[in-house]
Design a protein around this motif. Structure first.
Motif, PDB file in Angstrom:
ATOM      1  N   ASP A 124      -8.289  79.155  94.756  1.00 30.60           N
ATOM      2  CA  ASP A 124      -8.325  80.332  94.206  1.00 30.60           C
ATOM      3  C   ASP A 124      -8.631  80.174  92.973  1.00 30.60           C
ATOM      4  O   ASP A 124      -9.781  78.996  92.248  1.00 30.60           O
ATOM      5  CB  ASP A 124      -6.037  80.538  94.754  1.00 30.60           C
ATOM      6  CG  ASP A 124      -5.848  81.573  94.549  1.00 30.60           C
ATOM      7  OD1 ASP A 124      -6.593  82.483  93.555  1.00 30.60           O
ATOM      8  OD2 ASP A 124      -5.121  82.028  95.219  1.00 30.60           O
ATOM      9  N   ILE A 125      -8.005  81.092  92.765  1.00 27.36           N
ATOM     10  CA  ILE A 125      -8.464  81.182  91.106  1.00 27.36           C
ATOM     11  C   ILE A 125      -6.778  80.480  89.595  1.00 27.36           C
ATOM     12  O   ILE A 125      -6.079  81.243  89.773  1.00 27.36           O
ATOM     13  CB  ILE A 125      -9.497  82.611  90.489  1.00 27.36           C
ATOM     14  CG1 ILE A 125      -7.889  83.731  90.917  1.00 27.36           C
ATOM     15  CG2 ILE A 125     -10.451  82.145  91.534  1.00 27.36           C
ATOM     16  CD1 ILE A 125      -9.392  84.920  90.274  1.00 27.36           C
ATOM     17  N   GLY A 126      -7.885  80.600  88.190  1.00 22.29           N
ATOM     18  CA  GLY A 126      -6.898  80.869  87.369  1.00 22.29           C
ATOM     19  C   GLY A 126      -5.603  79.868  87.198  1.00 22.29           C
ATOM     20  O   GLY A 126      -4.911  78.780  87.837  1.00 22.29           O
TER      21      GLY A 126
ATOM     22  N   SER B 261     -16.889  79.123  89.485  1.00 16.35           N
ATOM     23  CA  SER B 261     -16.461  78.318  88.646  1.00 16.35           C
ATOM     24  C   SER B 261     -15.501  78.748  88.557  1.00 16.35           C
ATOM     25  O   SER B 261     -14.491  77.860  88.228  1.00 16.35           O
ATOM     26  CB  SER B 261     -17.107  79.034  87.239  1.00 16.35           C
ATOM     27  OG  SER B 261     -18.581  78.275  87.652  1.00 16.35           O
ATOM     28  N   ASP B 262     -14.699  79.455  88.837  1.00 15.53           N
ATOM     29  CA  ASP B 262     -13.251  80.047  88.425  1.00 15.53           C
ATOM     30  C   ASP B 262     -12.364  79.478  89.014  1.00 15.53           C
ATOM     31  O   ASP B 262     -10.780  79.512  89.100  1.00 15.53           O
ATOM     32  CB  ASP B 262     -12.662  81.746  88.034  1.00 15.53           C
ATOM     33  CG  ASP B 262     -13.499  82.110  86.866  1.00 15.53           C
ATOM     34  OD1 ASP B 262     -13.479  82.258  86.752  1.00 15.53           O
ATOM     35  OD2 ASP B 262     -13.789  83.442  87.360  1.00 15.53           O
ATOM     36  N   GLY B 263     -12.773  79.116  90.179  1.00 15.28           N
ATOM     37  CA  GLY B 263     -11.806  78.372  91.536  1.00 15.28           C
ATOM     38  C   GLY B 263     -12.158  77.137  91.518  1.00 15.28           C
ATOM     39  O   GLY B 263     -11.374  76.474  92.321  1.00 15.28           O
ATOM     40  N   ILE B 264     -12.912  76.468  90.226  1.00 17.12           N
ATOM     41  CA  ILE B 264     -13.017  74.615  90.126  1.00 17.12           C
ATOM     42  C   ILE B 264     -12.803  74.551  89.071  1.00 17.12           C
ATOM     43  O   ILE B 264     -12.343  73.104  89.794  1.00 17.12           O
ATOM     44  CB  ILE B 264     -14.581  74.979  90.751  1.00 17.12           C
ATOM     45  CG1 ILE B 264     -15.105  75.191  92.430  1.00 17.12           C
ATOM     46  CG2 ILE B 264     -14.804  73.256  90.919  1.00 17.12           C
ATOM     47  CD1 ILE B 264     -14.436  73.998  93.384  1.00 17.12           C
ATOM     48  N   THR B 265     -12.961  74.470  88.391  1.00 20.47           N
ATOM     49  CA  THR B 265     -13.039  74.574  86.942  1.00 20.47           C
ATOM     50  C   THR B 265     -11.092  74.372  86.441  1.00 20.47           C
ATOM     51  O   THR B 265     -10.671  73.017  86.186  1.00 20.47           O
ATOM     52  CB  THR B 265     -13.060  75.530  86.084  1.00 20.47           C
ATOM     53  OG1 THR B 265     -14.347  75.400  86.118  1.00 20.47           O
ATOM     54  CG2 THR B 265     -12.199  74.869  84.103  1.00 20.47           C
ATOM     55  N   PRO B 266     -10.250  74.376  86.994  1.00 19.96           N
ATOM     56  CA  PRO B 266      -8.918  74.021  86.846  1.00 19.96           C
ATOM     57  C   PRO B 266      -8.926  72.699  87.704  1.00 19.96           C
ATOM     58  O   PRO B 266      -7.930  71.994  87.517  1.00 19.96           O
ATOM     59  CB  PRO B 266      -7.575  75.497  88.132  1.00 19.96           C
ATOM     60  CG  PRO B 266      -8.803  76.420  87.092  1.00 19.96           C
ATOM     61  CD  PRO B 266     -10.378  76.386  87.641  1.00 19.96           C
ATOM     62  N   PHE B 267      -9.790  73.174  89.114  1.00 23.09           N
ATOM     63  CA  PHE B 267      -8.937  72.060  90.303  1.00 23.09           C
ATOM     64  C   PHE B 267      -9.766  69.871  89.285  1.00 23.09           C
ATOM     65  O   PHE B 267      -8.938  70.060  89.335  1.00 23.09           O
ATOM     66  CB  PHE B 267      -9.807  71.624  91.696  1.00 23.09           C
ATOM     67  CG  PHE B 267      -9.053  72.862  92.315  1.00 23.09           C
ATOM     68  CD1 PHE B 267      -7.327  72.498  92.731  1.00 23.09           C
ATOM     69  CD2 PHE B 267      -9.398  74.367  92.173  1.00 23.09           C
ATOM     70  CE1 PHE B 267      -7.216  73.331  93.934  1.00 23.09           C
ATOM     71  CE2 PHE B 267      -8.710  74.664  93.227  1.00 23.09           C
ATOM     72  CZ  PHE B 267      -7.496  74.527  94.259  1.00 23.09           C
ATOM     73  N   VAL B 268     -10.855  70.278  88.799  1.00 19.36           N
ATOM     74  CA  VAL B 268     -11.717  69.492  87.724  1.00 19.36           C
ATOM     75  C   VAL B 268     -11.089  69.031  86.744  1.00 19.36           C
ATOM     76  O   VAL B 268     -10.266  67.687  86.565  1.00 19.36           O
ATOM     77  CB  VAL B 268     -12.785  69.704  87.737  1.00 19.36           C
ATOM     78  CG1 VAL B 268     -13.595  68.835  86.632  1.00 19.36           C
ATOM     79  CG2 VAL B 268     -13.421  70.404  88.288  1.00 19.36           C
TER      80      VAL B 268
ATOM     81  N   VAL C 138     -25.012  76.571  96.002  1.00 23.98           N
ATOM     82  CA  VAL C 138     -23.786  75.577  95.651  1.00 23.98           C
ATOM     83  C   VAL C 138     -23.859  74.331  95.340  1.00 23.98           C
ATOM     84  O   VAL C 138     -23.107  73.562  95.060  1.00 23.98           O
ATOM     85  CB  VAL C 138     -23.083  76.037  97.203  1.00 23.98           C
ATOM     86  CG1 VAL C 138     -21.599  75.037  97.184  1.00 23.98           C
ATOM     87  CG2 VAL C 138     -22.559  77.737  97.916  1.00 23.98           C
ATOM     88  N   ALA C 139     -24.804  73.827  96.354  1.00 25.69           N
ATOM     89  CA  ALA C 139     -25.263  72.483  95.600  1.00 25.69           C
ATOM     90  C   ALA C 139     -26.027  71.716  93.914  1.00 25.69           C
ATOM     91  O   ALA C 139     -25.683  71.454  92.655  1.00 25.69           O
ATOM     92  CB  ALA C 139     -26.827  71.803  96.563  1.00 25.69           C
ATOM     93  N   GLN C 140     -26.508  73.431  93.644  1.00 27.89           N
ATOM     94  CA  GLN C 140     -26.877  72.886  93.049  1.00 27.89           C
ATOM     95  C   GLN C 140     -25.856  73.862  91.396  1.00 27.89           C
ATOM     96  O   GLN C 140     -26.010  73.140  90.050  1.00 27.89           O
ATOM     97  CB  GLN C 140     -28.219  74.331  92.091  1.00 27.89           C
ATOM     98  CG  GLN C 140     -29.208  74.401  91.059  1.00 27.89           C
ATOM     99  CD  GLN C 140     -29.777  75.520  91.012  1.00 27.89           C
ATOM    100  OE1 GLN C 140     -29.688  76.611  91.381  1.00 27.89           O
ATOM    101  NE2 GLN C 140     -31.225  75.398  90.455  1.00 27.89           N
ATOM    102  N   ARG C 141     -25.039  74.641  91.852  1.00 21.89           N
ATOM    103  CA  ARG C 141     -23.644  74.782  90.876  1.00 21.89           C
ATOM    104  C   ARG C 141     -22.380  73.484  91.177  1.00 21.89           C
ATOM    105  O   ARG C 141     -22.667  73.004  89.671  1.00 21.89           O
ATOM    106  CB  ARG C 141     -23.316  75.816  91.224  1.00 21.89           C
ATOM    107  CG  ARG C 141     -22.106  76.303  90.212  1.00 21.89           C
ATOM    108  CD  ARG C 141     -22.974  76.661  88.649  1.00 21.89           C
ATOM    109  NE  ARG C 141     -23.849  77.556  89.119  1.00 21.89           N
ATOM    110  CZ  ARG C 141     -23.876  78.538  89.120  1.00 21.89           C
ATOM    111  NH1 ARG C 141     -22.702  79.232  88.331  1.00 21.89           N
ATOM    112  NH2 ARG C 141     -24.998  79.626  88.726  1.00 21.89           N
ATOM    113  N   LEU C 142     -23.075  72.838  91.849  1.00 26.17           N
ATOM    114  CA  LEU C 142     -22.187  71.520  91.861  1.00 26.17           C
ATOM    115  C   LEU C 142     -22.597  70.751  91.283  1.00 26.17           C
ATOM    116  O   LEU C 142     -21.479  69.471  90.302  1.00 26.17           O
ATOM    117  CB  LEU C 142     -22.040  71.215  93.096  1.00 26.17           C
ATOM    118  CG  LEU C 142     -20.842  69.859  94.200  1.00 26.17           C
ATOM    119  CD1 LEU C 142     -19.481  70.202  93.427  1.00 26.17           C
ATOM    120  CD2 LEU C 142     -21.279  69.292  95.386  1.00 26.17           C
ATOM    121  N   ALA C 143     -24.102  70.428  91.481  1.00 24.04           N
ATOM    122  CA  ALA C 143     -24.395  69.277  89.939  1.00 24.04           C
ATOM    123  C   ALA C 143     -23.907  69.533  88.657  1.00 24.04           C
ATOM    124  O   ALA C 143     -23.408  68.828  88.056  1.00 24.04           O
ATOM    125  CB  ALA C 143     -25.553  68.619  90.099  1.00 24.04           C
TER     126      ALA C 143
END
Length: 315
Positions: free
Chosen positions: A106-108, A145-152, A190-195
């Motif tokens: 999800d986001i935010g 990024s909006d959906g990954i950054t909070p988890f990270v 996706v892999a490039q952004r994941l890195a």
């Protein structure tokens, strides 16, 4: 302690990178197992808990980590969720790392709430308490990024780990993941952004807390992604029942036999359903599971760099 460092230490301790997937389906439980429980939803949920605990008892001395597929527990509502939580805690008490396979996204603030629920802490009165307290969680990166950054952020704060879907093991994965955009397949983007997301979060082992789900059923792409994603830990589904072999997963490992955990769910937890296992073990369903784990340990050790993990203390 950093998640990747904890995972690598656990893999080295037991000498194998196996992740046991616990996906309990009532219809596939051992013969007459369900008969021991009431025939209502709470009764079925309790059977899932007892079965899951029984699997944990067998595998805890043998593997570093277990993965719970949340859907099979969610199907039985609040009681099913309670069974999942109880067995996850039981597994941690036995020294296993616990990965919840929920593919959350999800986001935010909503993404932050998911992250705090599974990996972090939530406000309770004047204090903060863990809810699920899992060691790791699978996430879907397709909101960006909006959906990954909070988890990270939560994972980094709490010493937890994440595995983002990159190249999944299912047959229809290529319908979207193989589409070409700007000269590259979507999974490669996706892999490039994941890195990029993962780079700031490497531990002492050199591996990040943010990993990739890459299926064994696409070994060429698995090899390609391992080469382009150094320092990214892999969760590799698809070994066994889905058709992936030890030779297919071999490219997932680094030269020391680290960098990947190989998931096997049905092939291990339902090993007792195979005719050969029934002939050998009879009604001893836990013995059949233990035998299947030993077979997988030997298979990976023979055909991949995971064999380098087999020290005298791990034999």
């Amino acid at each position: 302690m950093h998640f990747a460092d904890r995972l690598n230490a656990a893999v080295k301790r037991v000498g194998t990178p196996i992740c046991v997937g616990i996906d309990p389906r009532p219809e596939d439980l051992p013969p007459e197992f369900l008969d021991k429980f009431p025939g209502d939803r709470p009764g079925v949920a309790e059977s899932l808990r007892v079965f899951g605990d029984g699997v944990v008892d067998v595998v805890a001395p043998l593997v570093p980590i277990v993965k719970f597929q949340a859907a099979f527990y969610e199907a039985y509502g609040p009681e099913g969720f309670a069974a999942l939580h109880a067995t996850a805690q039981y597994a941690q008490g036995k020294g296993l790392l616990v990965l919840i396979d929920g593919k959350r996204n999800d986001i935010g603030s909503t993404a932050d709430a998911y992250a705090r629920a599974y990996l972090g802490k939530v406000p309770v009165g004047e204090s903060f308490e863990p809810s699920w307290n899992a060691d790791g969680l699978t996430v879907n990166p397709y909101l960006g990024s909006d959906g990954i950054t909070p988890f990270v952020k939560v994972a980094a704060r709490e010493g937890k780990g994440l595995y983002a879907l990159v190249r999944t093991s299912n047959a229809s994965a290529g319908e979207f993941q193989d589409l070409i955009a700007d000269g590259k397949a979507i999974y490669q983007h996706v892999a490039q952004r994941l890195a990029q997301w993962a780079e700031p979060y490497r531990g002492a082992s050199g591996y990040s807390l943010l990993g990739a789900v890459v299926g064994a059923t696409y070994p060429d792409q698995l090899a390609e992604l391992r080469a382009t994603l150094p320092g990214i830990p892999f969760l590799v589904p698809g070994y066994g029942t889905q058709g992936g072999s030890s030779k297919d997963v071999a490219p997932a490992f680094d030269t020391d036999g680290l960098g990947a955990i190989i998931n096997n769910s049905r092939g291990l937890t339902y090993a007792y359903s195979r005719p050969a296992a029934r002939a050998k073990y009879g009604a001893e369903w836990q013995a059949a599971i233990e035998g299947a784990v030993h077979e997988m340990i030997a298979d990976l050790a023979e055909n991949t760099n995971a064999g380098k993990l087999r020290t005298p203390t791990a034999e």
